[in-house]
Each structure stands twice: as structure tokens, then as C-alpha cells.
Design a protein around this motif. Structure first.
Motif, PDB file in Angstrom:
ATOM      1  N   THR A  57      11.902 -38.340 -12.847  1.00 23.88           N
ATOM      2  CA  THR A  57      12.141 -36.693 -12.844  1.00 23.88           C
ATOM      3  C   THR A  57      13.675 -36.378 -12.869  1.00 23.88           C
ATOM      4  OG1 THR A  57      10.015 -36.208 -12.317  1.00 23.88           O
ATOM      5  CG2 THR A  57      11.687 -34.446 -12.087  1.00 23.88           C
ATOM      6  N   ASN A  58      14.274 -35.755 -13.622  1.00 24.53           N
ATOM      7  CA  ASN A  58      15.575 -34.948 -13.460  1.00 24.53           C
ATOM      8  C   ASN A  58      15.349 -33.569 -13.085  1.00 24.53           C
ATOM      9  OD1 ASN A  58      17.438 -33.145 -15.134  1.00 24.53           O
ATOM     10  ND2 ASN A  58      18.843 -35.094 -14.501  1.00 24.53           N
ATOM     11  N   PHE A  59      15.936 -33.165 -12.118  1.00 30.92           N
ATOM     12  CA  PHE A  59      15.672 -31.713 -11.694  1.00 30.92           C
ATOM     13  C   PHE A  59      17.017 -30.730 -11.971  1.00 30.92           C
ATOM     14  CE2 PHE A  59      12.703 -33.620  -8.619  1.00 30.92           C
ATOM     15  CZ  PHE A  59      11.608 -32.823  -8.741  1.00 30.92           C
ATOM     16  N   ALA A  60      16.707 -29.496 -12.325  1.00 28.63           N
ATOM     17  CA  ALA A  60      17.659 -28.622 -12.417  1.00 28.63           C
ATOM     18  C   ALA A  60      18.901 -28.666 -13.562  1.00 28.63           C
ATOM     19  CB  ALA A  60      18.393 -28.478 -10.887  1.00 28.63           C
ATOM     20  N   ALA A  61      18.397 -29.277 -14.391  1.00 31.47           N
ATOM     21  CA  ALA A  61      19.388 -29.697 -15.658  1.00 31.47           C
ATOM     22  C   ALA A  61      20.141 -28.132 -16.094  1.00 31.47           C
ATOM     23  CB  ALA A  61      18.885 -30.267 -16.690  1.00 31.47           C
ATOM     24  N   HIS A  62      19.482 -27.202 -16.111  1.00 30.27           N
ATOM     25  CA  HIS A  62      19.851 -25.854 -16.472  1.00 30.27           C
ATOM     26  C   HIS A  62      20.996 -25.526 -15.577  1.00 30.27           C
ATOM     27  CE1 HIS A  62      17.461 -24.747 -13.116  1.00 30.27           C
ATOM     28  NE2 HIS A  62      17.384 -23.553 -13.384  1.00 30.27           N
ATOM     29  N   MET A  63      21.272 -26.080 -14.648  1.00 30.50           N
ATOM     30  CA  MET A  63      22.210 -25.510 -13.752  1.00 30.50           C
ATOM     31  C   MET A  63      23.819 -26.284 -13.986  1.00 30.50           C
ATOM     32  SD  MET A  63      21.040 -23.227 -11.621  1.00 30.50           S
ATOM     33  CE  MET A  63      21.794 -23.173 -10.179  1.00 30.50           C
ATOM     34  N   TYR A  64      23.581 -27.436 -14.738  1.00 27.15           N
ATOM     35  CA  TYR A  64      24.710 -28.199 -14.937  1.00 27.15           C
ATOM     36  C   TYR A  64      24.839 -28.774 -16.466  1.00 27.15           C
ATOM     37  CZ  TYR A  64      21.331 -31.648 -13.382  1.00 27.15           C
ATOM     38  OH  TYR A  64      20.046 -32.111 -13.157  1.00 27.15           O
ATOM     39  N   SER A  65      24.075 -28.575 -17.264  1.00 32.43           N
ATOM     40  CA  SER A  65      23.912 -28.903 -18.697  1.00 32.43           C
ATOM     41  C   SER A  65      23.871 -27.848 -19.592  1.00 32.43           C
ATOM     42  CB  SER A  65      22.690 -29.997 -18.744  1.00 32.43           C
ATOM     43  OG  SER A  65      22.573 -30.137 -20.194  1.00 32.43           O
ATOM     44  N   GLU A  66      24.860 -27.617 -20.475  1.00 30.33           N
ATOM     45  CA  GLU A  66      24.873 -26.583 -21.406  1.00 30.33           C
ATOM     46  C   GLU A  66      23.608 -26.344 -22.274  1.00 30.33           C
ATOM     47  OE1 GLU A  66      28.364 -25.711 -23.620  1.00 30.33           O
ATOM     48  OE2 GLU A  66      29.788 -25.749 -22.020  1.00 30.33           O
TER      49      GLU A  66
END
Length: 293
Positions: A57-66
Motif C-alpha cells: 500500500t502507498n498512502f496519501a499520494a494525493h498530497m505529493y503527486s499531481e
């Protein structure tokens, strides 16, 4: 995108809705192109399979990936959830689950709301899961399995499984699973497993009991899981790090429908690394913390 009366009735009855091909190949490609670099990072937000290097699982990509920040604001995803709740929503959790070929491990039978209740003190089940396939999903690469109508049972008893996999879950006892499956139709529809092309989307109730088996196939089964919560139902405790259970309860502002194909500006607060606050936790409900302050 507005849900029809028939879709609303189906969701109430079965606890999920399936939208094959909701996102087009070009839109999906925008997301899949970004995944390898995200998975390569040695950061706390990448949880790897037990004893392996593959990302679970990768968490919180919306906080650092456009690309994923734009997906988090997509009207084809946010709009139907707002229809179901008749209320604005915020992002409670954002995951890119990587059930990788030959290495993707099992996800035990569970309700997501069980975790949100026990760990995060989310008041009610007014939160919704959205799964978006980034790979084709077939019967061999570990598809999701649902017990239709199991959300009608409400919150069921669960135990905290800290050992089976690298990520702890509040899991449902096998005897209860057997009862729920039998009630849903046994061998005639007691378990369903939506499958389809990359870009397909599932909305499912936070109390719907679900699981997936390990992926022994040569095909990856990467999917984005967005958990949207009614703003009035925000969590009351920060027992888990912020990159797992978010603490910004600001309503999501949707972008235009072509946002995965056009470079609309988005805020990326963690672009330069996780802040220390994202790792801090507290077992005390934040209402108590405010009173103490």
C-alpha cells in the motif's frame, strides 16, 4: 455525474455499484505512469509486503503527486459519493494498493468502517470507499470479493489481526463470514467479485464485508482506494499517523471532468517530504485535547 434512482436503490440493497470503464485509457495512463516512481520511494507511506520488497500500500499520494491530487478531485468519483450522502465530503484515506504479480498478499475479510471506528473514532458509517482499477482485473490476479447486502448487518464484531500481513486489520471471524455468505445466497451469489478493464470503478459501503486473495498470477492488480467521509462525520481521534488517516476536514472542491488530461494546478503540501506532524499520533480524542488547551 449523478446517480439514478435505480442505482441508489441498488446501492441500498447490495452495498456497492460497479462502473466498468469509468475512466478512459488515456486517463488511466496518466496515473499508471506515476506509480513506479512513487513505489520506489523509501518513505513511511510505502508499506511493503511482509518479508518482501513489493509495495502493498502507498498512502496519501494525493498530497505529493499531481496526477493523484487531480484524481482526488475528479467529479466522476466525488460526485456519486456526494449524491449518496447528500453532503460535502473530505478525503479520509487515499491508498494505491499494489497487489503485484506473484507477490501480492491476501487482504482478510473485513469492514473498513470497523477500522475507522476502532482506530479513528469515526462517529458513524457515513464514509464511502471508491476503488479504481489501474490494471485489468480478472479472476486470477486477486480481485475484490464482496458479500452483497452485508452492510445491512451494521458494524460486526472484529478482531485486530496484527500478524497475518504487514498491515494490521480488524478482521471478521470465519463463522460469521459463513453466516453472511449463506444469508446472501450461498453458492448462488453469496460472494461477488466485480472484474473489468483498467479504469473501472467500484463504490462500496464502508460496512460492506470484503476481502481479496493473494495474486499468484503474472499480472499486477494495482488499484486506487479512496475513502471519502461526510464532513459532519469526521474522525475524532488521531491514533494513526496523518498519512494514513487524514486530519484536514475541508470539503473537496471538484475539478473539471478533463482534469486527468489537463494540467490543472493542485496543492501538493507534502511534495518536498513528509512533515513531522504527519507522523505524530495521539490516543486522546481531539475534543478532549481542545478542552485541555
Amino acid at each position: 455525474m449523478k446517480l439514478t434512482a435505480q442505482q441508489l436503490e441498488q446501492f441500498d440493497r447490495e452495498g456497492y455499484l460497479f462502473f466498468p470503464g469509468q475512466f478512459k485509457p488515456g486517463e488511466v495512463r496518466t496515473l499508471t505512469d506515476a506509480v513506479p516512481e512513487l513505489y520506489s520511494r523509501r518513505e513511511a507511506y510505502n508499506v511493503r509486503e511482509k518479508g518482501k520488497d513489493a509495495v502493498r500500500t502507498n498512502f496519501a499520494a494525493h498530497m505529493y503527486s499531481e496526477p493523484f491530487a487531480r484524481l482526488a478531485r475528479h467529479p466522476r468519483m466525488v460526485g456519486p459519493v456526494m449524491d449518496l450522502f447528500d453532503e460535502e465530503v473530505y478525503m479520509h484515506q487515499f491508498k494505491i494498493n499494489g497487489k503485484m504479480a506473484f507477490e501480492g498478499d491476501v487482504w482478510q475479510w473485513h469492514q473498513d468502517y470497523g477500522t475507522w471506528l476502532n482506530d479513528d473514532m469515526m462517529p458513524t458509517e457515513r464514509a464511502m470507499n471508491v476503488a479504481i482499477f489501474l490494471d485489468d482485473v480478472n479472476e486470477y490476479n486477486g480481485p475484490l470479493m464482496f458479500i452483497p447486502g452485508s452492510h445491512k448487518k451494521g458494524v460486526v464484531e472484529a478482531k485486530h489481526d496484527l500478524t497475518t500481513t504487514s498491515y494490521p486489520l480488524w478482521t471478521v471471524d470465519n463463522d460469521l463470514i459463513e453466516q453472511l455468505v449463506e444469508r446472501a445466497g450461498g453458492k448462488n451469489g453469496g460472494i461477488v467479485s466485480p472484474k473489468g478493464p483498467a479504469g473501472s470503478m467500484i463504490l462500496f459501503h464502508s460496512c460492506l464485508v470484503h476481502a481479496s486473495v493473494s495474486n499468484l498470477s503474472p499480472w499486477n492488480r494495482v488499484a486506487v482506494y479512496l475513502s471519502l467521509c461526510a464532513v459532519s462525520n469526521h474522525i475524532r481521534r488521531f491514533k494513526r499517523p496523518e498519512f494514513i488517516a487524514h486530519r484536514d476536514f475541508t470539503p473537496i472542491e471538484m475539478l473539471p471532468d478533463d482534469c486527468l488530461l489537463e494540467p490543472y494546478p493542485v496543492d501538493l503540501p507534502w511534495k518536498n517530504g513528509l512533515p513531522a506532524s504527519a507522523l505524530q499520533t495521539s490516543p486522546v480524542p481531539f475534543d478532549e485535547m481542545k478542552r485541555a488547551a
